[in-house]
Design an enzyme around this catalytic site. Structure first.
Site, PDB file in Angstrom:
ATOM      1  N   ARG A  82     -34.902  22.852   1.584  1.00 51.53           N
ATOM      2  CA  ARG A  82     -35.662  21.917   0.739  1.00 51.53           C
ATOM      3  C   ARG A  82     -37.128  22.309   0.805  1.00 51.53           C
ATOM      4  O   ARG A  82     -37.676  22.474   1.888  1.00 51.53           O
ATOM      5  CB  ARG A  82     -35.528  20.468   1.213  1.00 51.53           C
ATOM      6  CG  ARG A  82     -36.619  19.576   0.599  1.00 51.53           C
ATOM      7  CD  ARG A  82     -36.467  18.110   0.846  1.00 51.53           C
ATOM      8  NE  ARG A  82     -35.371  17.580   0.075  1.00 51.53           N
ATOM      9  CZ  ARG A  82     -35.246  16.282  -0.231  1.00 51.53           C
ATOM     10  NH1 ARG A  82     -36.145  15.407   0.158  1.00 51.53           N
ATOM     11  NH2 ARG A  82     -34.217  15.865  -0.919  1.00 51.53           N
TER      12      ARG A  82
ATOM     13  N   HIS B 197     -32.646  19.781  -8.299  1.00 49.14           N
ATOM     14  CA  HIS B 197     -32.083  19.016  -7.171  1.00 49.14           C
ATOM     15  C   HIS B 197     -30.575  18.864  -7.425  1.00 49.14           C
ATOM     16  O   HIS B 197     -30.076  17.764  -7.676  1.00 49.14           O
ATOM     17  CB  HIS B 197     -32.779  17.650  -7.100  1.00 49.14           C
ATOM     18  CG  HIS B 197     -32.545  16.908  -5.821  1.00 49.14           C
ATOM     19  ND1 HIS B 197     -31.931  17.473  -4.724  1.00 49.14           N
ATOM     20  CD2 HIS B 197     -32.854  15.633  -5.462  1.00 49.14           C
ATOM     21  CE1 HIS B 197     -31.876  16.578  -3.748  1.00 49.14           C
ATOM     22  NE2 HIS B 197     -32.415  15.458  -4.164  1.00 49.14           N
TER      23      HIS B 197
ATOM     24  N   GLN C 204     -28.092  16.266  -5.752  1.00 48.19           N
ATOM     25  CA  GLN C 204     -28.286  14.888  -6.217  1.00 48.19           C
ATOM     26  C   GLN C 204     -27.420  14.619  -7.452  1.00 48.19           C
ATOM     27  O   GLN C 204     -26.823  13.551  -7.602  1.00 48.19           O
ATOM     28  CB  GLN C 204     -29.765  14.667  -6.551  1.00 48.19           C
ATOM     29  CG  GLN C 204     -30.082  13.288  -7.115  1.00 48.19           C
ATOM     30  CD  GLN C 204     -29.934  12.167  -6.097  1.00 48.19           C
ATOM     31  OE1 GLN C 204     -30.467  12.247  -5.008  1.00 48.19           O
ATOM     32  NE2 GLN C 204     -29.197  11.114  -6.446  1.00 48.19           N
TER      33      GLN C 204
ATOM     34  N   ASP D 283     -36.822   7.779 -11.413  1.00 47.83           N
ATOM     35  CA  ASP D 283     -37.341   8.568 -10.281  1.00 47.83           C
ATOM     36  C   ASP D 283     -38.788   8.108 -10.091  1.00 47.83           C
ATOM     37  O   ASP D 283     -39.385   7.518 -11.011  1.00 47.83           O
ATOM     38  CB  ASP D 283     -37.275  10.076 -10.620  1.00 47.83           C
ATOM     39  CG  ASP D 283     -37.673  10.979  -9.455  1.00 47.83           C
ATOM     40  OD1 ASP D 283     -37.791  10.478  -8.303  1.00 47.83           O
ATOM     41  OD2 ASP D 283     -37.868  12.192  -9.686  1.00 47.83           O
TER      42      ASP D 283
ATOM     43  N   CYS E 116     -32.458   8.267  -7.939  1.00 47.60           N
ATOM     44  CA  CYS E 116     -32.154   9.194  -6.840  1.00 47.60           C
ATOM     45  C   CYS E 116     -32.641   8.665  -5.500  1.00 47.60           C
ATOM     46  O   CYS E 116     -32.097   9.033  -4.459  1.00 47.60           O
ATOM     47  CB  CYS E 116     -32.756  10.567  -7.138  1.00 47.60           C
ATOM     48  SG  CYS E 116     -34.527  10.520  -7.477  1.00 47.60           S
TER      49      CYS E 116
ATOM     50  N   ARG F 148     -24.226  10.848  -1.932  1.00 53.11           N
ATOM     51  CA  ARG F 148     -24.898  12.091  -1.540  1.00 53.11           C
ATOM     52  C   ARG F 148     -24.096  12.779  -0.437  1.00 53.11           C
ATOM     53  O   ARG F 148     -23.898  13.975  -0.443  1.00 53.11           O
ATOM     54  CB  ARG F 148     -26.323  11.809  -1.013  1.00 53.11           C
ATOM     55  CG  ARG F 148     -27.318  11.261  -2.018  1.00 53.11           C
ATOM     56  CD  ARG F 148     -27.551  12.170  -3.188  1.00 53.11           C
ATOM     57  NE  ARG F 148     -27.853  13.533  -2.800  1.00 53.11           N
ATOM     58  CZ  ARG F 148     -29.011  13.952  -2.281  1.00 53.11           C
ATOM     59  NH1 ARG F 148     -30.021  13.136  -2.139  1.00 53.11           N
ATOM     60  NH2 ARG F 148     -29.192  15.224  -1.961  1.00 53.11           N
TER      61      ARG F 148
HETATM   62  N1  NVA Z   1     -38.723  13.953  -7.957  1.00 53.47           N
HETATM   63  C1  NVA Z   1     -38.619  13.502  -6.586  1.00 53.47           C
HETATM   64  C2  NVA Z   1     -37.195  13.477  -6.161  1.00 53.47           C
HETATM   65  C3  NVA Z   1     -36.972  12.912  -4.782  1.00 53.47           C
HETATM   66  C4  NVA Z   1     -35.531  12.913  -4.390  1.00 53.47           C
HETATM   67  C5  NVA Z   1     -39.440  14.423  -5.704  1.00 53.47           C
HETATM   68  O1  NVA Z   1     -39.373  15.651  -5.888  1.00 53.47           O
HETATM   69  O2  NVA Z   1     -40.172  13.928  -4.845  1.00 53.47           O
HETATM   70  N1   CP Z   2     -32.618  11.546  -3.179  1.00 54.77           N
HETATM   71  C1   CP Z   2     -33.065  12.310  -2.173  1.00 54.77           C
HETATM   72  O1   CP Z   2     -33.042  13.534  -2.227  1.00 54.77           O
HETATM   73  O2   CP Z   2     -33.510  11.603  -1.110  1.00 54.77           O
HETATM   74  P1   CP Z   2     -34.287  12.209   0.137  1.00 54.77           P
HETATM   75  O3   CP Z   2     -35.633  12.664  -0.358  1.00 54.77           O
HETATM   76  O4   CP Z   2     -34.398  11.056   1.106  1.00 54.77           O
HETATM   77  O5   CP Z   2     -33.506  13.332   0.700  1.00 54.77           O
END
Ligand code: NVA
Ligand code: CP
Length: 331
Positions: free
Chosen positions: A108, A135, A138, A232, A273, A317
């Site tokens: 990540r 992602h 997700q 989101d 998400c 998830r």
């Molecule tokens: N768009 C958000 C998704 C978090 C799961 C981010 O990248 O922070």
């Molecule tokens: N939805 C998601 O990816 O959550 P986290 O950022 O907590 O992993």
């Protein structure tokens, strides 16, 4: 012929056929049912998985850890500050080293090019746990949740409200195009203009192939007939300095009871998400409220209300990530 995803990386849904995505969803469904029934038949015994997190996480990290452990694998967690990767050691060298120790690598962080480079050199499957661009794990959880509610994906209309130019907008758009769904990216033109035009071209072609429909619009009329509304946060991880600007741009797209009503669908579902700003119980939402900026992308009423399935989605998830692990590195 049965599908075989052994040894495959999971970097973006663009790399998978609709049949392969369906296979992962079916497997996630089965693994969830097994877990609920208390059936124990570990598919990852003796496997080792490393989790590389350059951004924070609750759901993704815990999903990988719990899924792997339930299936008998061992997990090593490395955060941004605790390995040599990128600072003293190139991505290529890091991937080659980690590939000698581990059966799978989760990443990540920032650019999609990073997971791609890891996958090119690791010699073992690499799993995208979120990049700026995509992602994909997700989306598997989201689609598993949608199937649980509607029994199908084909023809379902999903309206994503907000910043469609980042990981969630991109990935939902790709997923919907693959599965013959109707995706609407509803948000301000200023953000829509920044979307990856090459990706949009590919996604339109994919949607045509699979009987799907993709729309990018700022027209609230597009809410009509939606089966679900998806949200989101307005400024993603790494974009926190843009919060006030985004709040100004996106506040007309905050999801309220009126947004749900505008769909004309009494059974409309609300998905997100997570994490979500839906009240002022977080440090960031409170700090910005004190400065006169409301950063909530959804009201508390909707988030906690009867149309919301956000916690079903969060649970999924884990089941869907387990499916990816079992399918790619399982016995
Ligand atoms: N768009 C958000 C998704 C978090 C799961 C981010 O990248 O922070
Ligand atoms: N939805 C998601 O990816 O959550 P986290 O950022 O907590 O992993």
């Amino acid at each position: 012929m049965a599908l075989n995803l052994k040894g495959r990386s999971f970097l973006t849904l663009e790399d998978f056929t609709p049949g392969e995505i369906r296979y992962l969803l079916d497997l996630g469904h089965d693994l969830k049912a097994k877990r609920r029934a208390g059936v124990c038949d570990p598919a990852l015994k003796g496997k080792h998985i490393v989790l590389l997190f350059e951004k924070t996480s609750t759901r993704t990290r815990c999903s990988f850890e719990v899924a792997a452990t339930q299936e008998g694998a061992h997990v090593t967690y490395l955060d941004a500050g605790s390995s040599q990767m990128g600072k003293k050691e190139s991505l290529e060298d890091s991937a080659k080293v980690l590939g000698r120790f581990f059966d799978g690598i989760e990443y990540r962080g920032f650019g999609q090019d990073i997971v791609e480079e890891l996958a090119a050199h690791a010699g073992v499957p690499v799993f995208n746990g979120l990049t700026n661009e995509f992602h994909p794990t997700q989306i598997l959880a989201d689609f598993l949740t949608i199937r649980e509610h509607f029994g199908k994906l084909e023809g379902i209309k999903l309206v994503y409200l907000g910043d469609a130019r980042f990981n969630m907008g991109n990935s939902l758009m790709v997923g919907c195009a693959k599965m013959g769904m109707h995706f609407v990216g509803l948000g301000p033109q200023e953000l829509a203009k920044q979307m990856d035009q090459e990706l949009i071209k590919r996604v339109f072609a994919e949607a045509r192939k699979n009987g799907g429909l993709i729309e990018i619009t700022d027209d609230m009329g597009s809410l009509k007939g939606a089966d679900m509304i998806y949200g989101d946060i307005w400024a993603s991880m790494g974009e926190e300095d843009l919060i006030p600007k985004r709040a100004e741009l996106l506040s007309p797209y905050r999801v309220t009871e009126d947004t749900l009503k505008a769909t004309g669908n009494p059974d409309i579902l609300y998905m997100h998400c997570l994490p979500s700003f839906h009240d002022f119980e977080t440090k960031l939402a409170k700090e910005w409220k004190d400065k006169g900026v409301d950063i909530r992308e959804v009201t508390d009423e909707v988030f906690r209300g009867p149309h919301s399935v956000v916690f079903d989605e969060a649970e999924n998830r884990m089941h869907s990530i387990k499916a990816v692990l079992v399918a790619t590195i399982g016995k």
